[in-house]
Design a protein around this motif. Structure first.
Motif, PDB file in Angstrom:
ATOM      1  N   VAL A   1      76.351  77.569  34.315  1.00 31.75           N
ATOM      2  CA  VAL A   1      77.346  78.086  33.741  1.00 31.75           C
ATOM      3  C   VAL A   1      76.913  79.246  33.384  1.00 31.75           C
ATOM      4  O   VAL A   1      77.704  80.491  33.454  1.00 31.75           O
ATOM      5  CB  VAL A   1      77.882  77.330  32.393  1.00 31.75           C
ATOM      6  CG1 VAL A   1      78.439  77.979  31.480  1.00 31.75           C
ATOM      7  CG2 VAL A   1      78.555  75.878  32.652  1.00 31.75           C
ATOM      8  N   ILE A   2      75.396  79.577  33.063  1.00 29.68           N
ATOM      9  CA  ILE A   2      74.768  80.651  32.749  1.00 29.68           C
ATOM     10  C   ILE A   2      73.783  81.123  34.119  1.00 29.68           C
ATOM     11  O   ILE A   2      73.136  80.100  34.656  1.00 29.68           O
ATOM     12  CB  ILE A   2      73.785  80.699  31.555  1.00 29.68           C
ATOM     13  CG1 ILE A   2      74.582  80.490  30.484  1.00 29.68           C
ATOM     14  CG2 ILE A   2      73.021  81.928  31.504  1.00 29.68           C
ATOM     15  CD1 ILE A   2      73.758  80.185  29.161  1.00 29.68           C
ATOM     16  N   VAL A   3      73.931  82.480  34.486  1.00 25.35           N
ATOM     17  CA  VAL A   3      73.181  82.811  35.723  1.00 25.35           C
ATOM     18  C   VAL A   3      72.296  83.789  35.049  1.00 25.35           C
ATOM     19  O   VAL A   3      72.681  84.813  34.327  1.00 25.35           O
ATOM     20  CB  VAL A   3      74.185  83.521  36.797  1.00 25.35           C
ATOM     21  CG1 VAL A   3      73.032  83.991  37.867  1.00 25.35           C
ATOM     22  CG2 VAL A   3      74.969  82.402  37.181  1.00 25.35           C
ATOM     23  N   ALA A   4      71.046  83.916  35.588  1.00 28.21           N
ATOM     24  CA  ALA A   4      70.034  84.996  34.913  1.00 28.21           C
ATOM     25  C   ALA A   4      69.428  85.621  36.624  1.00 28.21           C
ATOM     26  O   ALA A   4      69.464  84.776  37.381  1.00 28.21           O
ATOM     27  CB  ALA A   4      68.916  84.459  34.199  1.00 28.21           C
ATOM     28  N   THR A   5      69.242  86.766  36.480  1.00 25.35           N
ATOM     29  CA  THR A   5      68.728  87.224  37.739  1.00 25.35           C
ATOM     30  C   THR A   5      67.502  88.268  37.437  1.00 25.35           C
ATOM     31  O   THR A   5      67.240  88.608  36.284  1.00 25.35           O
ATOM     32  CB  THR A   5      69.795  88.528  38.262  1.00 25.35           C
ATOM     33  OG1 THR A   5      69.848  89.424  37.234  1.00 25.35           O
ATOM     34  CG2 THR A   5      71.057  87.911  38.658  1.00 25.35           C
ATOM     35  N   LEU A   6      66.591  88.351  38.535  1.00 30.42           N
ATOM     36  CA  LEU A   6      65.354  89.134  38.359  1.00 30.42           C
ATOM     37  C   LEU A   6      64.903  89.601  39.697  1.00 30.42           C
ATOM     38  O   LEU A   6      65.367  88.878  40.650  1.00 30.42           O
ATOM     39  CB  LEU A   6      64.125  88.444  37.690  1.00 30.42           C
ATOM     40  CG  LEU A   6      63.763  87.365  38.196  1.00 30.42           C
ATOM     41  CD1 LEU A   6      62.307  87.039  37.665  1.00 30.42           C
ATOM     42  CD2 LEU A   6      64.327  85.964  38.323  1.00 30.42           C
ATOM     43  N   ASP A   7      64.170  90.650  40.020  1.00 29.71           N
ATOM     44  CA  ASP A   7      63.985  91.148  40.975  1.00 29.71           C
ATOM     45  C   ASP A   7      62.819  90.285  41.897  1.00 29.71           C
ATOM     46  O   ASP A   7      61.949  89.704  41.024  1.00 29.71           O
ATOM     47  CB  ASP A   7      63.324  92.684  40.928  1.00 29.71           C
ATOM     48  CG  ASP A   7      64.588  93.406  40.585  1.00 29.71           C
ATOM     49  OD1 ASP A   7      65.705  93.182  40.860  1.00 29.71           O
ATOM     50  OD2 ASP A   7      64.188  94.739  40.194  1.00 29.71           O
ATOM     51  N   GLY A   8      62.723  90.335  43.000  1.00 28.63           N
ATOM     52  CA  GLY A   8      61.857  89.579  43.641  1.00 28.63           C
ATOM     53  C   GLY A   8      60.489  90.069  43.974  1.00 28.63           C
ATOM     54  O   GLY A   8      59.388  89.519  44.727  1.00 28.63           O
ATOM     55  N   ASP A   9      60.220  91.080  43.493  1.00 27.72           N
ATOM     56  CA  ASP A   9      58.912  91.938  43.772  1.00 27.72           C
ATOM     57  C   ASP A   9      57.905  91.616  42.448  1.00 27.72           C
ATOM     58  O   ASP A   9      56.664  92.117  42.487  1.00 27.72           O
ATOM     59  CB  ASP A   9      59.161  93.530  43.754  1.00 27.72           C
ATOM     60  CG  ASP A   9      59.936  94.106  42.723  1.00 27.72           C
ATOM     61  OD1 ASP A   9      59.870  93.521  41.618  1.00 27.72           O
ATOM     62  OD2 ASP A   9      60.024  95.258  42.898  1.00 27.72           O
ATOM     63  N   GLY A  10      58.189  90.927  41.521  1.00 33.22           N
ATOM     64  CA  GLY A  10      57.150  90.713  40.339  1.00 33.22           C
ATOM     65  C   GLY A  10      57.153  91.589  39.148  1.00 33.22           C
ATOM     66  O   GLY A  10      56.414  91.425  38.353  1.00 33.22           O
ATOM     67  N   GLN A  11      57.939  92.781  39.376  1.00 30.43           N
ATOM     68  CA  GLN A  11      57.816  93.746  38.489  1.00 30.43           C
ATOM     69  C   GLN A  11      58.669  93.269  37.052  1.00 30.43           C
ATOM     70  O   GLN A  11      58.434  93.651  35.988  1.00 30.43           O
ATOM     71  CB  GLN A  11      58.284  95.063  38.745  1.00 30.43           C
ATOM     72  CG  GLN A  11      57.734  95.819  39.788  1.00 30.43           C
ATOM     73  CD  GLN A  11      57.989  97.340  39.797  1.00 30.43           C
ATOM     74  OE1 GLN A  11      58.670  97.686  41.020  1.00 30.43           O
ATOM     75  NE2 GLN A  11      57.714  98.163  39.050  1.00 30.43           N
ATOM     76  N   ASN A  12      59.437  92.297  37.552  1.00 32.01           N
ATOM     77  CA  ASN A  12      60.326  91.615  36.291  1.00 32.01           C
ATOM     78  C   ASN A  12      59.445  90.352  35.835  1.00 32.01           C
ATOM     79  O   ASN A  12      59.264  89.612  36.505  1.00 32.01           O
ATOM     80  CB  ASN A  12      61.767  91.284  36.599  1.00 32.01           C
ATOM     81  CG  ASN A  12      62.722  92.399  37.031  1.00 32.01           C
ATOM     82  OD1 ASN A  12      63.691  92.324  37.823  1.00 32.01           O
ATOM     83  ND2 ASN A  12      62.333  93.517  36.561  1.00 32.01           N
ATOM     84  N   ASP A  13      59.217  90.515  34.503  1.00 34.09           N
ATOM     85  CA  ASP A  13      58.478  89.263  33.986  1.00 34.09           C
ATOM     86  C   ASP A  13      59.280  88.195  33.519  1.00 34.09           C
ATOM     87  O   ASP A  13      60.080  88.262  32.756  1.00 34.09           O
ATOM     88  CB  ASP A  13      57.592  89.876  32.716  1.00 34.09           C
ATOM     89  CG  ASP A  13      56.406  88.658  32.330  1.00 34.09           C
ATOM     90  OD1 ASP A  13      56.534  87.684  32.762  1.00 34.09           O
ATOM     91  OD2 ASP A  13      55.512  89.002  31.657  1.00 34.09           O
TER      92      ASP A  13
END
Length: 250
Positions: free
Chosen positions: A93-105
């Motif tokens: 129901v909840i989606v979270a995203t983050l970049d795949g390069d490791g810059q997002n902790d």
């Protein structure tokens, strides 16, 4: 389409990725460390036409991790398309995203997810806002200018829409109009649908390895056209009418 185990998932983590073979395993380990024991979750990697060993790295890890899913784009279609593919396939129901390069902790994922859960249905988006951004001086300047122009025109109240760390309600995302570049305008479009936004300060990191594959407003003129288009969508939005059903008796 969501997997058959959709009922067993509360949160879906979507990671758009292109040519990030060296970053796959470390990032998945960090996501797991942040979420294990907190939520029933899945990780969906959308492999956006990678030409390196990214698919092979994911295939290896999937053998030992049942909650890891991989969706392939035959050719690179861009970050917004990759995010949308992941959200449409998500079971949570909840989606979270983050970049795949490791810059997002991934350590900030729980705070973002909790902001949606605790929002009593009012919060449609929890947006990460980067602190101490690790980028070149030119890229920082580019982002400051783009964010200032966007905020002046759309008045979305967001200082940083380029941060990949976000959490949102899946149903809210799917009712928004889709276009290439959507991920840059989520705050304005979520407000357009009548929802509030929560903001979470996140600490930026250097990428683990490789070089940047997705950029913020890399295609300047297309970015300007998108900005004008979103402004038009906001201006054209009409309030949802209050409907009352009238029944007759006798």
């Amino acid at each position: 389409m969501p997997s058959p185990d959709a009922a067993a998932v509360d949160v879906s983590i979507v990671v758009p990725v292109r040519n990030e073979a060296g970053n796959v395993a470390p990032l998945i380990a960090e996501i797991s460390a942040a979420l294990d024991g907190r939520w029933r979750y899945e990780i969906i990697y959308v492999n956006d036409g990678s030409t390196d060993a990214t698919p092979q790295r994911l295939a290896e890890i999937m053998k030992a991790r049942a909650n890891l899913r991989r969706i392939d784009h035959a050719i690179s279609s861009g970050q917004s398309a990759a995010v949308r593919t992941g959200v449409r396939a998500a079971c949570g129901v909840i989606v979270a995203t983050l970049d795949g390069d490791g810059q997002n902790d991934p350590a900030f994922l729980p705070e973002l997810i909790a902001a949606i859960q605790n929002g009593d249905g009012r919060i449609g988006l929890a947006a990460g806002q980067r602190i101490g951004r690790k980028a070149t001086g030119f890229k920082k300047m580019q982002s400051r200018v783009a964010n200032s122009v966007r905020n002046a025109i759309l008045r979305d109240g967001t200082r940083d829409t380029g941060c990949g760390l976000k959490a949102f309600r899946r149903d809210v995302f799917l009712i928004m109009p889709y276009f290439d570049g959507l991920h840059r305008f989520l705050p304005a479009l979520v407000r357009r649908e009548g929802y509030d936004i929560a903001y979470v300060d996140v600490i930026d990191r250097p990428r683990h390895s490789g070089v940047s594959n997705y950029g913020f407003f890399d295609r300047l003129w297309i970015g300007i056209m998108d900005l004008v288009g979103v402004w038009w969508l906001i201006r054209r939005k009409k309030p949802t009418p209050v409907a009352t059903e009238v029944t007759s008796h006798g």
